[in-house]
Design a protein around this motif. Structure first.
Motif, PDB file in Angstrom:
ATOM      1  N   ALA A  68       1.006  -1.166  -0.170  1.00 28.56           N
ATOM      2  CA  ALA A  68      -0.064  -0.081  -0.160  1.00 28.56           C
ATOM      3  C   ALA A  68       0.950   1.136   0.108  1.00 28.56           C
ATOM      4  CB  ALA A  68      -0.916   0.024   1.110  1.00 28.56           C
ATOM      5  N   PRO A  70       1.841   5.014   1.427  1.00 30.50           N
ATOM      6  CA  PRO A  70       1.755   5.676   2.904  1.00 30.50           C
ATOM      7  C   PRO A  70       0.660   6.447   2.936  1.00 30.50           C
ATOM      8  CG  PRO A  70       3.696   6.418   1.530  1.00 30.50           C
ATOM      9  CD  PRO A  70       3.073   5.681   0.574  1.00 30.50           C
ATOM     10  N   ASP A  71       0.060   6.330   4.297  1.00 30.33           N
ATOM     11  CA  ASP A  71      -1.233   7.011   4.396  1.00 30.33           C
ATOM     12  C   ASP A  71      -1.315   8.549   4.231  1.00 30.33           C
ATOM     13  OD1 ASP A  71      -2.257   4.514   5.394  1.00 30.33           O
ATOM     14  OD2 ASP A  71      -1.685   5.078   7.654  1.00 30.33           O
ATOM     15  N   TYR A  72       0.041   9.231   4.265  1.00 22.19           N
ATOM     16  CA  TYR A  72       0.133  10.453   3.943  1.00 22.19           C
ATOM     17  C   TYR A  72       0.051  10.993   2.551  1.00 22.19           C
ATOM     18  CZ  TYR A  72       4.877   9.324   3.294  1.00 22.19           C
ATOM     19  OH  TYR A  72       6.144   8.656   2.800  1.00 22.19           O
ATOM     20  N   CYS A  73       0.152  10.037   1.736  1.00 24.59           N
ATOM     21  CA  CYS A  73       0.068  10.243   0.210  1.00 24.59           C
ATOM     22  C   CYS A  73      -1.197  10.747  -0.121  1.00 24.59           C
ATOM     23  CB  CYS A  73       0.333   8.697  -0.406  1.00 24.59           C
ATOM     24  SG  CYS A  73       0.744   8.897  -2.382  1.00 24.59           S
ATOM     25  N   HIS A  76      -3.363   8.305  -2.139  1.00 25.31           N
ATOM     26  CA  HIS A  76      -3.414   7.089  -1.387  1.00 25.31           C
ATOM     27  C   HIS A  76      -4.415   6.292  -1.813  1.00 25.31           C
ATOM     28  CE1 HIS A  76      -4.653   4.356   1.666  1.00 25.31           C
ATOM     29  NE2 HIS A  76      -3.364   4.052   1.890  1.00 25.31           N
ATOM     30  N   ASP A  77      -5.808   6.979  -2.165  1.00 22.62           N
ATOM     31  CA  ASP A  77      -6.945   6.425  -2.467  1.00 22.62           C
ATOM     32  C   ASP A  77      -7.130   6.121  -3.905  1.00 22.62           C
ATOM     33  OD1 ASP A  77      -7.946   6.956   0.139  1.00 22.62           O
ATOM     34  OD2 ASP A  77      -9.196   8.664  -0.637  1.00 22.62           O
ATOM     35  N   GLU A  80      -4.912   2.543  -3.851  1.00 18.69           N
ATOM     36  CA  GLU A  80      -5.982   1.697  -3.315  1.00 18.69           C
ATOM     37  C   GLU A  80      -6.662   1.099  -4.351  1.00 18.69           C
ATOM     38  OE1 GLU A  80      -8.388   1.804   0.721  1.00 18.69           O
ATOM     39  OE2 GLU A  80      -6.350   1.912   1.056  1.00 18.69           O
TER      40      GLU A  80
END
Length: 96
Positions: A68, A70-73, A76-77, A80
């Motif tokens: 995945a 990183p969450d801060y990207c 990100h969605d 995903e």
């Protein structure tokens, strides 16, 4: 001189976006999108507004592959969603 700085910054962000696509293995899914150009343009725009360039580059340097982003990207969605399509494609290809 500011235009040169902007273009350089844009190229570095586009390079990081491309590197993230490779690390996550979603290049084929990205290529199959009907509006690939628009999706990439918007994704790079999100990269341009990101204030996490240092952590992003460090993450890229430390990860050859990853499950995945990183969450801060800011993408990100998007990544995903592309990974879900990739998983579904692989599952469909192996199901008799």
């Amino acid at each position: 001189m500011q235009i040169v700085n902007f273009i350089t910054r844009l190229m570095h962000r586009a390079d990081r976006f491309e590197a993230m696509v490779v690390r996550l293995g979603v290049g084929d899914e990205l290529e199959r999108l009907s509006d690939r150009s628009g999706v990439v343009d918007r994704a790079v725009d999100r990269c341009l507004g990101c204030d996490q360039t240092g952590p992003c580059q460090q993450w890229l340097d430390q990860n050859e592959t990853a499950p995945a982003a990183p969450d801060y990207c800011p993408n990100h969605d998007l990544f995903e969603r592309l990974m879900k399509v990739s998983t579904a494609s692989r599952t469909a290809a192996t199901t008799p």
